[in-house]
Write an enzyme that holds these catalytic residues in place. Structure first.
Site, PDB file in Angstrom:
ATOM      1  N   CYS A 135       4.479   9.797  22.946  1.00 16.70           N
ATOM      2  CA  CYS A 135       4.675  11.012  22.145  1.00 16.70           C
ATOM      3  C   CYS A 135       5.938  10.856  21.281  1.00 16.70           C
ATOM      4  CB  CYS A 135       4.815  12.182  23.100  1.00 16.70           C
ATOM      5  SG  CYS A 135       4.337  13.724  22.357  1.00 16.70           S
ATOM      6  N   CYS A 352      -8.736  -6.785 -12.582  1.00 17.44           N
ATOM      7  CA  CYS A 352      -8.427  -8.219 -12.619  1.00 17.44           C
ATOM      8  C   CYS A 352      -7.414  -8.511 -13.723  1.00 17.44           C
ATOM      9  CB  CYS A 352      -9.716  -9.008 -12.829  1.00 17.44           C
ATOM     10  SG  CYS A 352      -9.462 -10.784 -12.672  1.00 17.44           S
ATOM     11  N   CYS A 379     -10.830 -17.906 -10.597  1.00 15.81           N
ATOM     12  CA  CYS A 379     -10.924 -16.830  -9.590  1.00 15.81           C
ATOM     13  C   CYS A 379     -10.317 -17.322  -8.273  1.00 15.81           C
ATOM     14  CB  CYS A 379     -12.389 -16.446  -9.392  1.00 15.81           C
ATOM     15  SG  CYS A 379     -12.638 -15.226  -8.094  1.00 15.81           S
TER      16      CYS A 379
END
Ligand code: FMN
Length: 428
Positions: A135, A352, A379
């Site tokens: 907690c 991109c 890529c």
């Protein structure tokens, strides 16, 4: 139909779905209704010296139409007298002998306090104990909860004190508000824990009201940090479960908690090493009956894969999770845009172009129609275009066979070191 029952460190339940210690398990009335709805177990709202709660306690973080993407609370442990809770636990266990009832406990870090509460809850027939070292607010200021849970030595010592007298299995519930949860998980194991559970809530402030400048939530104009949970925390919880599951020193079962909202989430936790799961926010958002879909979904999933029992999938993905240094540097994927599915929204191109590797070209075909094409040689396989693409199937990430054999960063460094040593030897 697949067998959904689990046995977590000796605690048996008819299915892996337990309610976590929180408002849904506050009373016998609620837990009995939850069992009627189908929950396999319940971790009772944390017991200890009853506390005073503040009014205005919860806040949700909404995102993009999702009402409860995250949930924030400043509630403490039970505010009901221990005697009342114990009586209701006894009655609930009598009505539902085959369901798991776990008593969540939080007391001051004193041996006699732990001994006393353990004896009292075990007397009413609980199936196990969960020590709440998690907690993050309110109790921590009193040396309990996360204040104990952030110090491995305190976790170990208090677990040991509980184990000195406990007759039922002891689960230690860990706080995520720590750099490395495996340190406290190991401490729990060293203290004798039979299982660990994770995560409790993450320190948070849900927001600030732009008109009043008050925090959200606030209590008479003042706020305090709360605990964050719900769907937003699932990746954090899943990683912590996985880190513990792949650590051979943490050789006890794990009860997975954090952002579990449906059967798919639960399966992910099971595959990553949890023996069972606990749910809080999703039950608070949608009610106890969500467990019906969870049971049905898990059951169909196992049947469709020809798997006889839920225990057969526990930990099946753990060996697939490792350190970055063990990933193959020569594995390559590239994006492929399916022009027949693409709607030309250009989100992939923008993503991109602006924030990745500028490898999606905007071209025009013979009929003057524009289309997008990936320059595969540039890529890097980052996935961003497929992540931002709003149309399923418009962008696939495809593996490109490598001419080079698999090689990880660790293997590369070891090879370089060997080469350097050889040179030294030769020179020497
Ligand atoms: C309002 C509220 C009260 C909670 N009270 C307790 C508690 O008394 N004891 C405890 O161990 N965890 C408590 N939790 C934490 C949950 O048991 C659980 O660890 C956390 O909410 C993450 O699960 P979830 O994402 O399914 O909500 C509480 C959570 C909420 C939202």
């Amino acid at each position: 139909m697949a067998d959904l029952s689990i046995n977590l460190a000796g605690i048996k339940s008819p299915n892996p779905f337990w309610l976590a210690s929180a408002p849904p398990t506050n009373s016998g009335y609620q837990v009995q209704r939850a069992f009627e709805a189908g929950w396999g177990g319940a971790v009772w709202k944390t017991l200890g010296d009853p506390i005073l709660n503040v009014s205005s306690r919860f806040a949700a973080v909404s995102f993009n139409g999702q009402r409860v993407a995250g949930f924030n609370n400043i509630e403490l442990i039970t505010d009901r007298p221990l005697d009342v809770n114990l009586k209701e636990i006894y009655e609930t266990k009598k009505r539902f002998p085959n369901h798991a009832i776990i008593a969540s406990l939080m007391v001051e870090p004193k041996q006699e306090k732990w001994h006393e509460i353990v004896k009292r809850v075990e007397d009413v027939g609980v199936d196990g104990l969960e020590l709440n070292f998690g907690c993050p607010h309110g109790m921590a200021e009193r040396g309990m909860g996360a204040a104990s849970g952030q110090v491995p030595a305190l976790v170990e010592r208090q677990t040991f004190w509980v184990k000195e007298v406990a007759k039922t299995p002891v689960i230690v519930k860990l706080t995520p508000n720590i750099t490395d949860i495996t340190a406290t998980a190991e401490a729990a194991v060293n203290g004798g824990a039979d299982a660990v559970s994770m995560i409790n809530t993450i320190n948070s402030l849900a927001g600030v009201d732009l008109d009043t400048w008050n925090t959200i939530p606030h209590v008479a104009g003042k706020g305090a940090h709360g605990g964050y949970c719900g769907p937003a925390v699932k990746p954090i919880a899943l990683n912590m479960v996985a880190e513990c599951a792949r650590n051979s020193r943490i050789n006890v079962p794990i009860s997975g908690i954090g952002g579990i909202s449906n059967w798919q989430d639960a399966v992910e936790f099971l595959l990553m090493g949890a023996t069972g799961v606990q749910v809080c926010t999703a039950a608070m958002h949608h009610g106890f009956r969500i467990v019906e879909d969870m049971i049905e979904g898990l059951s169909h999933y196992l049947d469709s894969k020809g798997i006889a029992s839920v225990s057969d999938i526990i930990g099946k993905s753990v060996s697939r999770y490792s350190d970055w240094g063990n990933l193959d540097l020569n594995y390559n994927i590239v994006a492929k845009i399916n022009t027949d599915v693409c709607i030309n929204c250009n989100k992939c191109h923008i993503a991109c172009e602006d924030t990745s590797h500028q490898c999606i070209d905007m071209l025009t075909d013979a009929n003057g129609k524009s289309y997008l094409k990936v320059r595969e040689e540039d890529c890097v396989g980052c996935n961003l275009c497929s992540i931002v693409c709003p149309v399923d199937g418009a962008i696939d990430m495809i593996e490109v066979p490598s001419e080079l054999p698999p090689m990880t960063w660790n293997q590369r460094q070891a090879a370089l070191k060997l080469k350097a040593e050889c040179k030294v030897d030769i020179k020497g």
